[in-house]
Scaffold this active site. Structure first.
Site, mmCIF file in Angstrom:
data_model
loop_
_atom_site.group_PDB
_atom_site.id
_atom_site.type_symbol
_atom_site.label_atom_id
_atom_site.label_comp_id
_atom_site.label_asym_id
_atom_site.label_seq_id
_atom_site.Cartn_x
_atom_site.Cartn_y
_atom_site.Cartn_z
ATOM 1 N N ASP A 30 0.845 -1.195 0.000
ATOM 2 C CA ASP A 30 0.000 0.000 0.000
ATOM 3 C C ASP A 30 0.883 1.248 0.000
ATOM 4 O OD1 ASP A 30 -3.233 0.498 0.935
ATOM 5 O OD2 ASP A 30 -1.849 2.191 1.077
ATOM 6 N N ILE A 31 0.473 2.243 -0.778
ATOM 7 C CA ILE A 31 1.260 3.480 -0.911
ATOM 8 C C ILE A 31 1.221 4.300 0.379
ATOM 9 C CG2 ILE A 31 -0.507 5.086 -1.810
ATOM 10 C CD1 ILE A 31 1.503 5.696 -4.119
ATOM 11 N N ASN A 87 -13.098 -3.358 2.099
ATOM 12 C CA ASN A 87 -14.117 -2.329 2.273
ATOM 13 C C ASN A 87 -15.035 -2.331 1.064
ATOM 14 O OD1 ASN A 87 -12.803 -1.481 4.652
ATOM 15 N ND2 ASN A 87 -11.435 -0.156 3.485
ATOM 16 N N GLY A 93 -15.950 2.630 3.643
ATOM 17 C CA GLY A 93 -14.593 3.174 3.594
ATOM 18 C C GLY A 93 -13.839 2.838 2.324
ATOM 19 N N GLN A 94 -14.576 2.394 1.303
ATOM 20 C CA GLN A 94 -13.903 2.055 0.041
ATOM 21 C C GLN A 94 -13.655 3.319 -0.771
ATOM 22 O OE1 GLN A 94 -15.991 -0.619 -2.669
ATOM 23 N NE2 GLN A 94 -14.115 -1.033 -3.802
ATOM 24 N N HIS A 100 -10.357 -5.088 -3.490
ATOM 25 C CA HIS A 100 -9.030 -5.332 -2.924
ATOM 26 C C HIS A 100 -9.167 -5.745 -1.467
ATOM 27 C CE1 HIS A 100 -10.013 -1.044 -2.439
ATOM 28 N NE2 HIS A 100 -9.383 -1.106 -1.280
ATOM 29 N N HIS A 102 -7.106 -5.736 2.097
ATOM 30 C CA HIS A 102 -5.955 -5.219 2.829
ATOM 31 C C HIS A 102 -5.387 -6.368 3.671
ATOM 32 C CE1 HIS A 102 -6.986 -0.837 2.283
ATOM 33 N NE2 HIS A 102 -8.181 -1.367 2.091
HETATM 34 P P1 5GP Z 1 -9.865 1.520 0.331
HETATM 35 O O1 5GP Z 1 -10.089 2.685 1.244
HETATM 36 O O2 5GP Z 1 -10.460 1.734 -1.043
HETATM 37 O O3 5GP Z 1 -10.260 0.204 0.931
HETATM 38 O O4 5GP Z 1 -8.299 1.412 0.178
HETATM 39 C C1 5GP Z 1 -7.587 1.872 -0.921
HETATM 40 C C2 5GP Z 1 -6.126 1.729 -0.580
HETATM 41 O O5 5GP Z 1 -5.383 1.868 -1.777
HETATM 42 C C3 5GP Z 1 -5.608 2.792 0.391
HETATM 43 O O6 5GP Z 1 -5.028 2.142 1.521
HETATM 44 C C4 5GP Z 1 -4.581 3.570 -0.424
HETATM 45 O O7 5GP Z 1 -3.467 3.960 0.334
HETATM 46 C C5 5GP Z 1 -4.207 2.580 -1.519
HETATM 47 N N1 5GP Z 1 -3.825 3.181 -2.787
HETATM 48 C C6 5GP Z 1 -4.515 4.121 -3.489
HETATM 49 N N2 5GP Z 1 -3.877 4.415 -4.630
HETATM 50 C C7 5GP Z 1 -2.751 3.639 -4.651
HETATM 51 C C8 5GP Z 1 -1.687 3.500 -5.587
HETATM 52 O O8 5GP Z 1 -1.623 4.143 -6.651
HETATM 53 N N3 5GP Z 1 -0.705 2.608 -5.272
HETATM 54 C C9 5GP Z 1 -0.730 1.878 -4.125
HETATM 55 N N4 5GP Z 1 0.279 1.022 -3.922
HETATM 56 N N5 5GP Z 1 -1.737 1.978 -3.229
HETATM 57 C C10 5GP Z 1 -2.727 2.855 -3.488
#
Ligand code: 5GP
Ligand code: ZN
Length: 114
Positions: A30-31, A87, A93-94, A100, A102
């Protein structure tokens, strides 16, 4: 072609710190990590969320859990414990609308997402 950040990662248009890849799945760091270990496991196929899955995707979910637990073990977070979370939708929280999971670990997790 999907205009989606994770589809762009799958196509190699956006770089990622890759941990695992096979024909159907990709795992990368994760970034914005929320824990010492924070990886994302995605299907290469664009599925919006678990809520968008159909009966055809049942096997995909099983495969993802299987890969996630193996990746967690390989990352050394299996023995002490880890969290696997997905999520779905805005209030879930998506933020990225591409399914995906986590994979979080490496510290004591608590609360909503630790
Ligand atoms: P969500 O809130 O949708 O469940 O989580 C999305 C996750 O994707 C977040 O933890 C965010 O940091 C990660 N993320 C978003 N854009 C990128 C990206 O371009 N590269 C990587 N490695 N992670 C990303
Ligand atoms: Zn996508």
């Amino acid at each position: 072609m999907e205009d989606c950040v994770f589809c762009k990662i799958v196509r190699g248009e956006i770089p990622c710190d890759m941990v695992y890849e096979d024909e159907r799945f990709l795992v990368f760091n994760d970034i914005q990590p929320q824990a010492p270990v924070h990886m994302l496991l995605i299907p290469k196929k664009h599925v919006k969320s678990i809520s968008a899955m159909t009966d055809e995707d049942i096997a995909l979910v099983g495969q993802m859990v299987n890969i996630a637990t193996r990746i967690a073990a390989a990352a050394g977070i299996s023995a002490k414990g880890f969290r696997l979370v997905t999520n779905s939708g805005k209030e879930g929280g998506q933020i990225v609308p591409h399914l995906h999971w986590h994979i979080l670990g490496g510290r004591q997790l608590s609360g909503e997402l630790g």
